[in-house]
Design an enzyme around this catalytic site. Structure first.
Site, short mmCIF file in Angstrom:
data_model
loop_
_atom_site.label_atom_id
_atom_site.label_comp_id
_atom_site.label_asym_id
_atom_site.label_seq_id
_atom_site.Cartn_x
_atom_site.Cartn_y
_atom_site.Cartn_z
N ASP A 1 -20.14 4.38 10.57
CA ASP A 1 -20.87 4.00 9.36
C ASP A 1 -20.80 2.49 9.24
OD1 ASP A 1 -22.27 4.68 6.90
OD2 ASP A 1 -20.48 3.98 5.86
N HIS B 1 -17.16 6.15 3.34
CA HIS B 1 -17.50 5.49 4.60
C HIS B 1 -17.05 6.33 5.80
CE1 HIS B 1 -18.42 2.29 1.89
NE2 HIS B 1 -17.17 2.25 1.46
N GLU C 1 0.84 -1.20 0.00
CA GLU C 1 0.00 0.00 0.00
C GLU C 1 0.88 1.25 0.00
OE1 GLU C 1 -2.94 -0.27 -0.71
OE2 GLU C 1 -3.61 -2.23 -0.02
N ASP D 1 -18.88 9.79 5.65
CA ASP D 1 -20.20 9.77 6.28
C ASP D 1 -20.08 9.71 7.79
OD1 ASP D 1 -21.37 9.88 3.79
OD2 ASP D 1 -21.90 7.75 3.71
N ASP E 1 -24.94 5.66 11.74
CA ASP E 1 -25.92 5.67 10.65
C ASP E 1 -27.24 5.12 11.17
OD1 ASP E 1 -27.38 5.50 8.34
OD2 ASP E 1 -25.96 4.21 7.27
#
Length: 417
Positions: free
Chosen positions: A267, A397, A136, A400, A322
């Site tokens: 979320d 994600h 990564e 939010d 959420d």
């Protein structure tokens, strides 16, 4: 102990599509690729095979944050040993996190850039430290950080060995320094490859269908996560962010921000999307938001979400989640979390974004998933290529979760739970 009994046919184990990668001996092998393109698994197999072949070689495996290594590179290398049938000759330990080739004492060392002293001060017991793998690599936002890391593999090698870095990553942003350095201007010491899922002959029908669905449902993501192309980032929702080190428990930091309040948002996700927990500190007077931690993981049950948050030390924090999953919120309450559903309402996304846009967002380097999302969270385009006033349904994600965490301050409500 010896490995004379180990006989394998590599093409059957590794598969096709990586011949140039396998044979290259220059300083840098840089592989951008889609998900399921075998780039990480092939790298893990290469390290295990070649360390058994070259008895003086040692390997350094790096990610931006140390805590992400155990569930990624460490696990991939254990998988590679098992796939090669070499389990009797390898020993993996978690404290310290390392792998040892028992016949010779060669080692694979795991380090995070969040502890730079441990990266630059490695002393090997046998042979030389000549190979490095950065998984990564997109997470390393500063080329200077890479240059410091590059210098950790130094000195001469015994005859037959060579110094080499392997970088593997998903190419989310075309403006990343990796593109300019390795792909736009490669030299004789660089092999820059693009791979995708179509070179992975080990995928089953369900895996291939997921990419076919992505191609139809989300062409933008398919271009990157499916084909391995560079992500073209235009029209960022948030441009007011920067990455910086800070210690939220440091006395000087707290003295400089006496009105800090903690903000936590959640979320939900499971199979296709990660569960995302945002951990932030808000200074309304200075209009600054400090992002200091995150949870970002697929496949978490509600019980594991609660356990993970408690293990991180945030079990007593007030969390706004959420509200689309009231049953999950109730279960998390029963598991001891202080959690409520977000009120949402008409234009809550638009209003929340506008409110956050007035803040300066300072992100701790450990929050690699937050940095990836905010660097790719853009406005949606209509069919004519014109930006709309709605954000894309992607890279959202933690975005939010951030809005949920700040909802009471956005609306001026009180937190009741």
């Amino acid at each position: 102990m010896n490995n004379s009994a180990l006989r394998i046919f590599l093409p059957d184990v590794v598969g096709k599509g990586y011949a140039a990668f396998w044979k290259f001996k220059g300083r840098y092998r840089v592989v951008k690729g889609s998900r399921a393109s075998k780039k990480s698994k092939t790298t893990a197999l290469w390290i295990i095979v070649n360390m058994m072949q070259y008895p003086q070689a040692n390997t350094l495996v790096v990610r931006k944050t140390f805590r992400t290594l155990k569930d990624s590179c460490y696990t991939e290398l254990k998988w590679a040993v098992h796939r090669l049938g070499a389990d009797p000759w390898w020993k993996f330990t978690e404290s310290p996190l390392e792998a040892e080739y028992l016949p010779t004492g060669q080692k694979i060392y795991f380090r995070g850039l969040d502890d730079p002293l441990k990266v630059t001060s490695i002393t090997v017991d046998v042979g030389v430290l000549c190979w490095g793998w950065i998984e990564e690599a997109y997470e390393i936002m500063s080329e200077d950080d890479f240059n410091i890391l590059d210098e950790s593999i130094r000195g001469s090698c015994p005859p037959g060995l060579w110094k080499q870095w392997t970088l593997t990553f998903n190419p989310w942003n075309e403006h990343h320094w990796i593109k300019k350095r390795f792909f736009d201007n490669p030299d004789d010491e660089t092999l820059a490859l693009t791979t995708n899922y179509m070179c992975n002959e080990f995928l089953d029908a369900a895996d291939l269908k997921a990419f076919d669905d992505m191609k139809i449902r989300n062409p933008r993501r398919y271009a990157v996560a499916g084909l391995g192309g560079w992500g073209i980032v235009e029209g960022l929702v948030y441009e007011n962010f920067r990455e910086a080190e800070f210690n939220p428990k440091d006395e000087a930091f707290l003295a400089d921000h006496p009105s800090l309040v903690s903000c936590f948002g959640l979320d939900f996700g499971y199979t296709n999307d990660p569960t995302a927990v945002f951990c932030g500190l808000l200074d309304q007077k200075k209009k600054q938001l400090f992002v200091f931690d995150e949870l970002y993981e697929k496949g978490l049950s509600n019980k594991r979400i609660a356990e993970s948050i408690q293990a991180m030390g945030y079990g007593k924090e007030r969390i706004t989640a959420d509200s689309a999953e009231p049953k999950s919120i109730d279960e998390l309450k029963s598991l001891g979390l202080r959690i409520k559903g977000a009120a949402k309402g008409k234009d809550s996304v638009k209003n929340g974004i506008q409110w956050i846009q007035d803040l300066e967002i300072i992100i701790h380097p450990r929050c690699v998933n937050f940095i990836t999302e905010i660097s790719n969270y853009t406005w949606e385009k209509d069919r004519f290529g014109v930006m709309t006033n709605a954000p894309i349904d992607d890279f959202n994600h933690l975005m939010d979760a951030m809005r949920y965490a700040l909802e009471n301050y956005i609306t001026g409500s009180k937190w009741i739970c």
